[in-house]
Scaffold this motif. Structure first.
Motif, short mmCIF file in Angstrom:
data_model
loop_
_atom_site.label_atom_id
_atom_site.label_comp_id
_atom_site.label_asym_id
_atom_site.label_seq_id
_atom_site.Cartn_x
_atom_site.Cartn_y
_atom_site.Cartn_z
N TRP A 1 -16.05 -14.55 -33.70
CA TRP A 1 -16.50 -13.53 -32.45
C TRP A 1 -17.84 -13.42 -32.49
CZ3 TRP A 1 -11.90 -9.44 -33.94
CH2 TRP A 1 -10.82 -10.13 -33.64
N ALA A 2 -18.39 -13.18 -33.49
CA ALA A 2 -20.08 -13.26 -33.66
C ALA A 2 -20.90 -14.29 -33.00
CB ALA A 2 -20.43 -12.94 -34.97
N ALA A 3 -20.06 -15.35 -33.01
CA ALA A 3 -20.84 -16.61 -32.38
C ALA A 3 -21.04 -16.74 -30.85
CB ALA A 3 -20.14 -17.93 -32.87
N ILE A 4 -20.27 -15.86 -30.16
CA ILE A 4 -20.17 -15.52 -28.73
C ILE A 4 -21.15 -14.63 -28.57
CG2 ILE A 4 -18.63 -15.11 -26.93
CD1 ILE A 4 -16.30 -15.95 -28.48
N ASN A 5 -22.12 -14.91 -27.64
CA ASN A 5 -23.07 -13.76 -27.31
C ASN A 5 -22.24 -12.58 -26.24
OD1 ASN A 5 -25.02 -12.86 -24.84
ND2 ASN A 5 -26.15 -13.16 -26.75
N THR A 6 -22.44 -11.49 -26.61
CA THR A 6 -21.87 -10.30 -25.71
C THR A 6 -22.84 -9.15 -25.78
OG1 THR A 6 -21.06 -9.54 -27.92
CG2 THR A 6 -19.46 -11.02 -26.54
N GLY A 7 -23.96 -9.62 -25.33
CA GLY A 7 -25.02 -8.67 -24.85
C GLY A 7 -24.09 -7.87 -23.55
N THR A 8 -24.58 -6.70 -23.30
CA THR A 8 -23.79 -5.69 -22.29
C THR A 8 -23.96 -6.48 -20.73
OG1 THR A 8 -24.46 -3.88 -23.37
CG2 THR A 8 -23.48 -3.44 -21.43
N ALA A 9 -25.09 -7.17 -20.73
CA ALA A 9 -25.18 -7.81 -19.36
C ALA A 9 -24.51 -9.33 -19.30
CB ALA A 9 -26.42 -7.89 -18.81
N ASN A 10 -24.04 -9.83 -20.44
CA ASN A 10 -23.37 -11.09 -20.36
C ASN A 10 -21.84 -10.88 -20.19
OD1 ASN A 10 -22.65 -13.63 -20.98
ND2 ASN A 10 -23.35 -13.95 -22.97
N LEU A 11 -21.71 -10.80 -18.77
CA LEU A 11 -19.97 -10.56 -18.49
C LEU A 11 -19.32 -11.69 -18.88
CD1 LEU A 11 -20.51 -8.80 -14.88
CD2 LEU A 11 -20.75 -7.91 -17.38
N ALA A 12 -19.71 -12.89 -18.79
CA ALA A 12 -18.95 -13.96 -19.04
C ALA A 12 -18.62 -14.17 -20.32
CB ALA A 12 -19.76 -15.58 -18.60
N GLY A 13 -19.63 -13.88 -21.24
CA GLY A 13 -19.27 -13.90 -22.93
C GLY A 13 -18.58 -12.79 -23.10
N LEU A 14 -18.62 -11.53 -22.64
CA LEU A 14 -17.48 -10.51 -22.92
C LEU A 14 -16.17 -10.71 -22.54
CD1 LEU A 14 -20.20 -7.55 -21.92
CD2 LEU A 14 -19.07 -7.88 -24.26
N ARG A 15 -15.97 -11.40 -21.64
CA ARG A 15 -14.70 -11.96 -20.81
C ARG A 15 -14.18 -12.69 -21.81
NH1 ARG A 15 -10.57 -11.15 -20.28
NH2 ARG A 15 -9.12 -11.32 -18.42
N GLN A 16 -14.89 -13.79 -22.37
CA GLN A 16 -14.55 -14.95 -23.25
C GLN A 16 -13.98 -14.00 -24.65
OE1 GLN A 16 -17.49 -17.84 -24.58
NE2 GLN A 16 -16.32 -19.05 -25.75
N LEU A 17 -14.84 -13.25 -25.01
CA LEU A 17 -14.58 -12.54 -26.30
C LEU A 17 -13.24 -11.88 -26.11
CD1 LEU A 17 -15.03 -11.59 -29.06
CD2 LEU A 17 -16.30 -9.86 -28.42
N ALA A 18 -13.02 -10.97 -25.08
CA ALA A 18 -12.02 -10.20 -24.70
C ALA A 18 -10.52 -11.00 -24.66
CB ALA A 18 -12.32 -9.60 -23.39
N GLU A 19 -10.63 -12.31 -24.12
CA GLU A 19 -9.57 -13.19 -24.28
C GLU A 19 -9.24 -13.40 -25.70
OE1 GLU A 19 -10.74 -16.39 -21.70
OE2 GLU A 19 -10.49 -15.25 -19.79
N LEU A 20 -10.17 -13.96 -26.60
CA LEU A 20 -9.82 -14.26 -27.84
C LEU A 20 -9.24 -13.00 -28.53
CD1 LEU A 20 -12.80 -16.40 -28.65
CD2 LEU A 20 -10.53 -17.24 -28.05
N VAL A 21 -9.90 -11.91 -28.52
CA VAL A 21 -9.33 -10.63 -29.01
C VAL A 21 -7.81 -10.39 -28.58
CG1 VAL A 21 -9.69 -7.92 -29.30
CG2 VAL A 21 -11.74 -9.71 -29.51
N GLU A 22 -7.74 -10.36 -27.38
CA GLU A 22 -6.43 -10.22 -26.84
C GLU A 22 -5.30 -10.76 -27.54
OE1 GLU A 22 -4.19 -9.91 -22.51
OE2 GLU A 22 -6.33 -10.16 -22.60
N ALA A 23 -5.64 -12.09 -27.68
CA ALA A 23 -4.84 -13.20 -28.28
C ALA A 23 -4.57 -12.43 -29.54
CB ALA A 23 -5.23 -14.69 -28.39
N GLU A 24 -5.19 -12.05 -30.53
CA GLU A 24 -5.02 -11.71 -31.82
C GLU A 24 -4.39 -10.44 -31.89
OE1 GLU A 24 -5.81 -13.39 -34.54
OE2 GLU A 24 -6.73 -14.88 -33.41
N PHE A 25 -4.57 -9.53 -30.86
CA PHE A 25 -3.65 -8.46 -30.84
C PHE A 25 -2.29 -8.39 -30.16
CE2 PHE A 25 -7.78 -6.52 -31.86
CZ PHE A 25 -7.69 -5.17 -32.81
N THR A 26 -2.13 -9.13 -29.50
CA THR A 26 -0.86 -9.21 -28.60
C THR A 26 0.26 -9.26 -29.26
OG1 THR A 26 -1.96 -10.72 -26.81
CG2 THR A 26 0.62 -10.94 -27.09
N SER A 27 0.38 -9.56 -30.62
CA SER A 27 1.51 -9.80 -31.59
C SER A 27 1.81 -8.47 -32.07
CB SER A 27 1.32 -10.79 -32.72
OG SER A 27 0.33 -10.48 -33.58
#
Length: 410
Positions: free
Chosen positions: A37-63
């Motif tokens: 997760w930390a390897a993905i840049n998620t500066g507040t203005a990096n909308l693409a990076g934040l969306r990428q992280l959100a998809e990975l996080v969502e996959a972990e919490f779904t179950s």
């Protein structure tokens, strides 16, 4: 063994001990998750990076959620260096829920954004013994990992005991580092009915918790004058930078008027070529204050400064108080004491300290939800290229959160 936590009693029964033992074996998986997760840049203005992280996080919490959704937030206004009000797009919020109809409800939250923009040179993770350096490893992706494993542990507990009387909601936003301007309404919508909250900001470098927090406000004063040629028609000009400097001086003089209240003039935008009298300047400043009662007096003084405008010039005030103070009231102190006693169970010696920093815990407290907001990893140097976290804090902090959660089960 029976432990008394204020009004709550919790026994370390075999199921609880078994789950604590399971958590103790998860360190390697937690480190791997954090590194990914930390390897993905998620500066507040990096909308693409934040969306990428959100998809990975969502996959972990779904179950472990009944349902989880990614909610968009409205664009927010900001003031440009020319004093123009523009729209800023923000990434959304992950909202996951479990047992919405349960007797008692918890809200758990942490942000996915960091202060490091996409072009930041601080992008590389470095492992040195027990220390992991990297952007957001402490603030707050380490806390995000701790939350995930604490909730996985809780669901194991529910499965083992059959007790389904504690429900929970997770709020994972993408704009906390700029004051949760877009996500604050989602906190009000999904967090206000909770009985208590846990937020996973990093604890202090000592491992201690944060208790009372100040409030905070971000503001801009836009100064508009008159441009002129600095040689031919200097006296026809109205110098916005000089007027802004006077505004900055008046703002700085507010320091000391109220106990523990600070006004920090952070930046003045304005000016241009040396042969032009500047016609626009923007003064940007932050206010920290211990009591909500100060807001009216501070607002009055800000309006006074804006109205004290030189002839031929115009000033306007933008921004506001975005995070109210978080006082140490009785329900909050009881929850802190519960966390402290849970820490004793696993050998953590926890105390709490006051701070001028703010977080989403301020916003939940304003909604009437007592919360402890430093349940995340132990680390330090946050918001700097020296940010780090201690790997051996991952498991104990997950165990601490798990024990706190089950201490609240009816």
């Amino acid at each position: 063994m029976q432990l008394l936590f204020g009004r709550f009693a919790m026994s370390l029964e075999p199921d609880t001990k078994s789950i604590l033992s399971w958590l103790a074996k998860q360190q390697d998986q937690m480190v791997t998750q954090l590194a990914d997760w930390a390897a993905i840049n998620t500066g507040t203005a990096n909308l693409a990076g934040l969306r990428q992280l959100a998809e990975l996080v969502e996959a972990e919490f779904t179950s472990i959620t009944d349902h989880i959704d990614y909610l968009a937030v409205d664009p927010q206004t900001e003031v440009s260096s020319r004093g123009e009000v523009t729209e800023r797009l923000l990434a959304g919020v992950l909202v996951g829920r479990r047992r919405e109809k349960a007797t008692r409800q918890a809200v758990l939250s942490i942000h996915m954004d960091t202060v490091y923009p996409a072009d930041s040179p601080f992008q590389t993770l470095k492992l040195a013994g027990n220390v992991l350096h990297g952007p957001g490893v402490a603030d707050a992706k380490g806390g995000l990992v701790v939350m995930l494993y604490a909730l996985r542990a809780l669901e194991r507990y529910v499965e083992a005991t059959g007790n389904r009387q504690l429900g929970w909601t997770i709020l994972l936003n993408s704009d906390e580092e700029i004051g949760s301007l877009g996500s604050r309404n989602i906190f009000a919508q999904y967090g206000s009915d909770a009985n208590f909250g846990l937020l996973f900001e990093p604890c202090l470098p000592s491992g201690h918790l944060i208790g009372q927090r100040k409030g905070s406000g971000n503001f801009e004063i836009v100064v508009r004058g008159q441009a002129a040629h600095a040689g031919r028609e200097f006296y026809k000009g109205r110098n916005a930078v000089v007027a802004a400097a006077n505004v900055a001086r008046q703002l700085h003089e507010l320091n000391g008027r109220w106990p523990d209240t600070t006004v920090n003039v952070a930046k003045i935008d304005g000016g241009g070529p040396n042969n032009v009298v500047p016609d626009v300047a923007v003064v940007r400043f932050n206010i920290r204050y211990p009591s909500q009662q100060h807001e009216a007096e501070l607002s009055h003084d800000l309006e006074r400064i804006v109205q004290d405008v030189p002839e031929g010039m115009v000033m306007s005030l933008h921004g506001g108080f975005f995070a109210p103070p978080k006082p140490l009231n009785e329900p909050y102190q009881q929850l802190l004491e519960t966390v402290q006693k849970c820490g004793e169970t696993i050998g953590l010696d926890l105390a709490w300290e006051s701070t001028g920093g703010v977080c989403d815990g301020n916003r939940l407290a304003a909604l009437g939800v007592p919360n402890v907001d430093t349940m995340g990893v132990q680390g330090g140097n946050i918001h700097s290229p020296q940010e780090y976290m201690l790997i051996d804090s991952l498991v104990p902090r997950a165990q601490l959160a798990f024990l706190t959660l089950i201490s609240q089960v009816p």
